[in-house]
Design an enzyme around this catalytic site. Structure first.
Site, PDB file in Angstrom:
ATOM      1  CD  GLN A 104      -4.816   5.053   7.775  1.00 33.63           C
ATOM      2  OE1 GLN A 104      -5.015   3.847   7.833  1.00 33.63           O
ATOM      3  NE2 GLN A 104      -5.796   5.916   7.531  1.00 33.63           N
ATOM      4  CG  ASP A 112      -6.641   1.459   1.292  1.00 36.22           C
ATOM      5  OD1 ASP A 112      -7.624   1.202   2.008  1.00 36.22           O
ATOM      6  OD2 ASP A 112      -5.687   2.170   1.656  1.00 36.22           O
ATOM      7  CE  LYS A 120      -7.914   1.326   8.068  1.00 32.97           C
ATOM      8  NZ  LYS A 120      -7.293   2.362   7.236  1.00 32.97           N
TER       9      LYS A 120
END
Ligand code: NAP
Length: 287
Positions: free
Chosen positions: A98, A121, A54
């Site tokens: 995460q 997200d 990422k």
């Protein structure tokens, strides 16, 4: 028949180039680049790989990005306080914590603490609710990336029978909402589903998000079906494989996604897409 490959790596590269051009335009217009903060708690090996990918993707398109590494012993209150700070920072458009988190931290509490406008997200109940109501803003990355791939086939999705295997909050359920919004007729299967093979045999589109290596067999797939393999499974020899028996299914399907190089790169590229969208919405709300 031999299936055409839905090349996630190539589609993701095109998407990144498109985003990069947009960032260049923003800079040229005197605006700051989109900012993404990735928070990693603990040292889970797979998570380290994901956050590195990422970070690299952010650098490639010219985003401002920061990786905040916190020790596994970080308390939930400390993590929530950090999110509160990031929610207030004007240079931060996206916050990604995460997953999975260490067991002593409630993932739902963390997800809900992130401002919905910075929830790149797309997991916050506000963003899921908007997707339910067909008015999405920030959409969960993996299912949205799958929809981008399906568009690339050029096949009209309206009226198609789609079967999803897996009902997780991050893949199966939002995938159901995406395919329904595209006017497919959607069946969601899980570990208690009866006659799974029969359900799959009727599917024009199969999305496998099971977490079991090579779970989907060729004899379950209707000739000409589109097969999307979300699974990422690490085998004993260190190699990666998906949830579909790719070699055998390729002989039956019309399109298939490889693993690696399929849905995985699309998830990362879609995260960038979401972060750009969040930045544009933040800029518009400042005007
Ligand atoms: P998850 O939360 O573990 O969910 C797995 C789902 O599969 C559950 O709904 C489970 O049913 C169902 N299932 C398990 N065994 C089954 C069986 N024998 N028959 C039918 N259904 C069965 O997994 P996830 O987070 O959705 O991830 C799924 C896979 O996708 C994993 O390999 C993960 O690594 C991968 N993944 C990839 C990406 C990407 O970017 N490519 C992103 C996210 C996840 P129950 O609900 O009944 O338990």
């Amino acid at each position: 028949m031999s299936a055409q490959i839905l090349d996630g790596k190539a589609i993701a590269a095109d998407l990144r180039e498109h985003i990069k051009r947009r960032v260049d335009e923003l800079r040229a217009a005197g605006q700051r680049p989109p900012g993404l903060i990735v928070v990693l708690v603990g040292d889970d090996a797979a998570s380290q790989v994901y956050v590195r990918n990422k970070q690299k993707a952010c650098e490639h398109v010219g985003f401002h990005s920061e990786l905040l590494r916190l020790p596994a012993a970080t308390s939930q209150d400390e993590l929530l306080a950090l999110i509160d700070d990031l929610n207030l920072r004007e240079d931060v458009d996206g916050i990604l914590v995460q997953l999975p988190l260490p067991r002593h931290i409630d993932e739902d509490a963390v997800t809900e603490r992130i401002l919905p406008t910075k929830d790149v997200d797309g997991f916050h109940p506000y963003n899921i609710g908007r997707l339910v109501l067909r008015r999405p803003i920030l959409r969960p990355c993996t299912p949205k990336g799958v929809m981008t791939m399906l568009t690339q086939t050029g096949i009209d999705l309206v009226g198609k029978d789609a079967v999803i295997i897996g009902q997780s909050n991050i893949v199966g359920r939002p995938m159901f909402l995406e395919l329904l919004m595209a006017r497919c007729t959607v069946t969601v299967c899980h570990s208690k589903t009866r006659d799974l093979a029969d359900k799959l045999r009727g599917a024009d589109i199969i999305v496998a998000a099971v977490g079991v290596p090579r779970f989907v067999k060729a004899e379950w797939v209707k000739p000409g079906a589109i097969v999307i393999d979300v699974g990422i499974n690490r085998l004993d020899d260190g190699s990666l494989c998906g949830d579909v028996d790719t070699a055998a299914v390729t002989a039956v399907a019309s399109w298939i996604t490889p693993v690696p190089g399929g849905v995985g790169p699309m998830t990362v590229a879609t995260l960038l897409e979401n972060t750009l969208l969040a930045a544009e919405l933040h800029a518009a709300s400042d005007d």
